[in-house]
Design a protein around this motif. Structure first.
Motif, mmCIF file in Angstrom:
data_model
loop_
_atom_site.group_PDB
_atom_site.id
_atom_site.type_symbol
_atom_site.label_atom_id
_atom_site.label_comp_id
_atom_site.label_asym_id
_atom_site.label_seq_id
_atom_site.Cartn_x
_atom_site.Cartn_y
_atom_site.Cartn_z
ATOM 1 N N THR A 80 3.927 6.424 -11.196
ATOM 2 C CA THR A 80 4.486 5.269 -11.895
ATOM 3 C C THR A 80 3.788 5.135 -13.244
ATOM 4 O O THR A 80 2.662 5.601 -13.429
ATOM 5 N N GLY A 84 -0.433 3.159 -11.044
ATOM 6 C CA GLY A 84 -0.737 2.567 -9.751
ATOM 7 C C GLY A 84 0.252 2.930 -8.667
ATOM 8 O O GLY A 84 0.437 2.167 -7.713
ATOM 9 N N SER A 86 2.012 4.363 -5.332
ATOM 10 C CA SER A 86 1.479 4.400 -3.966
ATOM 11 C C SER A 86 2.220 5.385 -3.059
ATOM 12 O O SER A 86 1.966 5.439 -1.863
ATOM 13 N N ALA A 285 -6.642 -1.769 -10.271
ATOM 14 C CA ALA A 285 -6.394 -2.345 -8.941
ATOM 15 C C ALA A 285 -7.731 -2.850 -8.406
ATOM 16 O O ALA A 285 -8.251 -2.384 -7.391
ATOM 17 N N GLU A 336 1.348 -5.348 -5.387
ATOM 18 C CA GLU A 336 1.499 -4.016 -4.788
ATOM 19 C C GLU A 336 1.534 -4.070 -3.260
ATOM 20 O O GLU A 336 1.837 -3.076 -2.601
ATOM 21 N N TYR A 337 1.254 -5.245 -2.660
ATOM 22 C CA TYR A 337 1.370 -5.395 -1.219
ATOM 23 C C TYR A 337 2.829 -5.401 -0.763
ATOM 24 O O TYR A 337 3.101 -5.349 0.432
ATOM 25 N N GLY A 338 3.748 -5.502 -1.717
ATOM 26 C CA GLY A 338 5.159 -5.497 -1.354
ATOM 27 C C GLY A 338 5.524 -6.728 -0.548
ATOM 28 O O GLY A 338 5.268 -7.861 -0.954
ATOM 29 N N THR A 423 -8.383 -2.853 -4.567
ATOM 30 C CA THR A 423 -7.287 -2.808 -3.609
ATOM 31 C C THR A 423 -7.156 -1.356 -3.163
ATOM 32 O O THR A 423 -6.370 -0.590 -3.703
ATOM 33 N N PRO A 426 -2.719 -0.283 -0.419
ATOM 34 C CA PRO A 426 -1.750 -1.280 -0.897
ATOM 35 C C PRO A 426 -1.342 -2.247 0.211
ATOM 36 O O PRO A 426 -0.181 -2.374 0.573
ATOM 37 N N THR A 509 -5.179 3.457 -11.769
ATOM 38 C CA THR A 509 -5.637 2.089 -11.572
ATOM 39 C C THR A 509 -6.922 1.977 -10.760
ATOM 40 O O THR A 509 -7.396 0.869 -10.508
#
Length: 525
Positions: A80, A84, A86, A285, A336-338, A423, A426, A509
């Motif tokens: 990305t 960052g 994942s 992050a 980023e935890y969605g 983090t 994620p 990140t």
């Protein structure tokens, strides 16, 4: 230890003449006969004590060890634009399969070589994740428990297949195998050398192998030309310890260094003004935090801790010190935890409430001392100066101590000290739980002793697979953490690197410095 009382913010000024002063390198090697690849020299503010990857989980440690070690699965950070990403990609493993909620079978890439010529096999993987190294009652590296305490066993199936079993269903096992503490070690070398010797000169599968390491001077790596991805693009990589920013910049301008780290935001335009130098930055992050010692008599009252939290104007810190390049996050809770991200959270700034809390707690002007190292974190000293003034503004008798090392930072009498939390997965289990759970260094060091309810919710989150129930447990953990206030977040910092424009390289990140051949190449000067 230096005590500071009346302090003012002053912008950094490079030492007069520093830019014109060449920096001598003690470890600058020459090329081998016929060698056309360049050496790549990185000036860093600090170096880790050792190179055992799970032992050195600091910002400065992972920056170096990331070029020495590999993981089974690779997180595609650069997939990305913000660095960052994942998505998970095959790396030392070619595939992995969930055969049950508590069992994962991993198939290894055949023909991968360690730096000593050994082929990577399932025995090395099982040895890396064995009970007694990263997890278990007597873990050799206690910091590994926060990542792999979930394991129940790791066994070879055949030469190139490994079975991972977990104590409870773990939705994050694949992410764990691509992240911190998951770097694969060589069983034969580890056993022959022993823990301390291996820590000084480890044997792994990464693109560069260790020539020498001196935490006070430099870490020298050389290309491992049998690297499975491709031949590394640099002949040697030298991480040179240069604590002073002015000296790092001077060396870059003089051509002694190819890349330098830790460029403060207020110097980015200055450093980037040189025609052959580029400044590349990324929001990390990671969050800078203040940790409160609840064993201190004054700070044992959570109302005092809450007052410290409410006094802080974080946006002012971001705007003045970081020139808008950092972010104020929504608590210990990140996009980023969605689906696990909890909407509507906000870090408090309420000086009136801070004053009311101090009055309610019967505060009588007892001293509050904040300890920081001057150069470990970018803007640490400047932020500390602002924080002390903000605390004084609500009636706290606050002062600042500048210390030389982490032992002094957290040593006897410590009340407040700075730290950072990354983090690392994620998911909340890879951030707030790693840092603040029972296996994290804060609880282990007994700086937070009232974490029973937090730990109960976190243990339940580890075993839960239903998304809605997981989010509810995470929300409960956030509520407890914010009420107990064992710490507070300041901001999510940016990290800037200055590099020769002719060199193709992208940061991600984390502080991981990815120098693999797909992210490092050299153009014409």
């Amino acid at each position: 230890m230096v005590t500071m009382s009346r302090v003012t913010i002053s912008r950094r000024r490079f030492l007069e003449g520093a830019i014109a002063t060449p920096i001598a390198l003690n470890a600058q090697p020459g090329f081998a006969a016929g060698e056309t690849r360049p050496n790549f020299t990185v000036a860093v503010a600090d170096l880790p004590p050792t190179l055992e990857p799970a032992r050195e989980l600091s910002n400065v440690g992972t920056r170096v060890t990331y070029s020495i070690f590999d993981t089974l699965i690779r997180r595609d950070f650069l997939g990305t634009a913000d660095g960052g990403g994942s998505e998970l990609k095959p790396h030392l493993a070619t595939k992995w399969e969930r055969v049950s909620p508590q069992e994962l079978i991993v198939t290894l890439r055949q023909g991968v070589k360690f730096h000593n010529g050994d082929e990577l096999t399932s025995e090395d993987v099982a040895y890396t994740f064995r009970d007694g190294r990263l997890w278990g009652d007597k873990a050799q590296i206690p910091g590994g428990k926060a990542y792999f305490g979930v394991l129940a066993g790791v066994e070879p199936i055949d030469r190139y297949s490994v079975r991972f079993r977990t104590r409870t269903p773990d939705v994050l096992l694949e992410q764990r195998l691509a992240s911190w503490c998951a770097w694969i070690v060589n069983k034969r070398a580890y056993e022959a050398m022993g823990f301390e010797a291996y820590s000084r000169k480890p044997v792994a599968t990464g693109p560069y192998r260790v020539v020498s390491h001196s935490a006070a001077d430099a870490t020298v790596l050389e290309a491992f030309d049998d690297y499975f991805m491709a031949r590394p693009s640099a002949k040697r990589v030298i991480f040179k310890r240069v604590p002073e920013l002015a000296a790092r910049v001077a060396g870059l301008v003089a051509g002694d260094y190819d890349l330098i780290t830790n460029i403060p935001p207020d110097q980015m335009s200055i450093v980037g003004g040189y025609k052959d130098i580029d400044v590349r930055s990324v929001v990390l992050a990671n969050v800078h935090v203040l940790a409160f010692n609840d064993q201190d008599k004054l700070l044992s009252d959570k109302r005092i801790r809450q007052a410290l939290v409410c006094s802080i104007d974080r946006q002012k810190l971001v705007d003045t010190l970081w020139q808008g390049t950092a972010l104020v996050p929504a608590s210990h809770n990140f996009p980023e935890y969605g689906e696990m991200f909890v909407e509507g959270r906000k870090l408090p700034h309420d000086p009136a409430r801070a004053k009311a809390l101090l009055k309610e707690a019967g505060y009588k002007g007892e001293p509050v001392v904040y300890r920081t190292m001057a150069n470990y974190y970018t803007n640490a000293l400047e932020a500390a100066q602002v924080l002390v003034e903000q605390w004084k503004a609500v009636g706290l008798n606050a002062s600042l101590q500048v210390v030389e090392n982490s032992a002094q930072l957290r040593g006897p009498g410590s009340q407040i000290f700075n730290w950072s939390n990354s983090t690392r997965l994620p998911d909340p289990l890879g951030s707030i739980w790693v840092a603040w759970g029972p296996a994290g260094e804060i609880q282990v060091s007994k700086f937070w002793t009232s974490a029973g309810a937090f730990n109960k919710a976190g243990n339940a989150l580890e075993a839960e697979v239903d998304p809605a129930k997981r989010k509810a447990l995470f929300t409960e953990m956030l509520d407890i953490w914010e009420d107990e206030a064992p710490a507070t977040i300041l901001y999510q910092p940016s990290e800037a690197y200055a590099i020769k424009k002719s060199i193709a390289w992208r940061p991600n990140t984390f502080y991981f410095m990815d120098l693999r051949p797909d992210n490092l190449s050299f153009g014409r000067s």
